[in-house]
Design a protein around this motif. Structure first.
Motif, short mmCIF file in Angstrom:
data_model
loop_
_atom_site.label_atom_id
_atom_site.label_comp_id
_atom_site.label_asym_id
_atom_site.label_seq_id
_atom_site.Cartn_x
_atom_site.Cartn_y
_atom_site.Cartn_z
N ILE A 1 48.27 47.48 34.95
CA ILE A 1 47.94 48.37 35.98
C ILE A 1 48.94 49.59 36.14
CG2 ILE A 1 48.90 47.25 37.66
CD1 ILE A 1 46.71 47.67 39.58
N ASP B 1 48.23 52.82 41.22
CA ASP B 1 47.35 51.86 41.77
C ASP B 1 47.96 50.77 42.47
OD1 ASP B 1 45.44 53.58 40.74
OD2 ASP B 1 44.93 52.15 39.10
N PHE C 1 47.10 46.11 47.65
CA PHE C 1 47.27 45.22 46.13
C PHE C 1 48.36 44.36 46.57
CE2 PHE C 1 49.53 44.58 42.43
CZ PHE C 1 48.70 44.30 41.67
N LEU D 1 46.90 39.78 37.86
CA LEU D 1 46.11 40.90 37.43
C LEU D 1 44.95 40.48 36.38
CD1 LEU D 1 48.82 43.45 36.19
CD2 LEU D 1 46.79 43.84 37.90
N ASP E 1 47.28 41.51 48.64
CA ASP E 1 46.56 40.31 47.91
C ASP E 1 47.25 39.65 46.97
OD1 ASP E 1 44.02 41.42 49.07
OD2 ASP E 1 43.74 43.04 47.39
N HIS F 1 47.64 35.71 46.98
CA HIS F 1 47.32 34.82 45.90
C HIS F 1 48.28 33.82 45.63
CE1 HIS F 1 46.05 33.90 41.75
NE2 HIS F 1 47.24 34.17 41.52
N GLU G 1 43.45 37.28 36.36
CA GLU G 1 42.49 36.36 36.98
C GLU G 1 41.81 37.22 38.34
OE1 GLU G 1 44.49 33.05 39.05
OE2 GLU G 1 45.52 32.50 37.06
N LYS G 2 42.21 38.05 38.91
CA LYS G 2 41.69 38.73 40.26
C LYS G 2 41.20 40.04 39.68
CE LYS G 2 42.67 35.59 43.03
NZ LYS G 2 41.42 34.76 43.61
N HIS G 3 41.88 40.87 38.70
CA HIS G 3 41.20 42.19 38.30
C HIS G 3 40.88 42.43 37.01
CE1 HIS G 3 42.63 43.94 42.40
NE2 HIS G 3 43.72 43.12 42.22
N HIS G 4 40.85 41.23 36.30
CA HIS G 4 40.47 41.39 34.73
C HIS G 4 41.14 42.46 33.92
CE1 HIS G 4 37.49 38.28 35.99
NE2 HIS G 4 37.42 39.11 36.95
N LEU G 5 42.49 42.45 34.37
CA LEU G 5 43.23 43.51 33.59
C LEU G 5 44.61 43.17 32.92
CD1 LEU G 5 43.29 46.38 36.48
CD2 LEU G 5 41.85 46.49 34.14
#
Length: 52
Positions: free
Chosen positions: A16, A20, A25, A7, A28, A32, A9-13
């Motif tokens: 979540i 969502d 997701f 979360l 992905d 990863h 690294e890939k979504h800057h969160l």
């Protein structure tokens, strides 16, 4: 946990909403774990079970 790392690294969160998390997701996240982390299928399965 690998999901938190993904979360960030890939979504800057840092979190979540459950609504969502969809098929794309999960795919992905799986890719990863396979490519970026070099995990084997058994390790990937253990991480995906936590989403169940």
């Amino acid at each position: 946990m690998r999901l938190a790392e993904f979360l960030l690294e890939k979504h800057h969160l840092s979190d979540i909403p459950l609504r969502d998390i969809n098929y794309q997701f999960i795919r992905d996240f799986e890719m990863h774990l396979l490519i970026a982390r070099g995990n084997k299928q058994s390790t990937i399965a253990q991480n995906l079970i936590l989403l169940n």
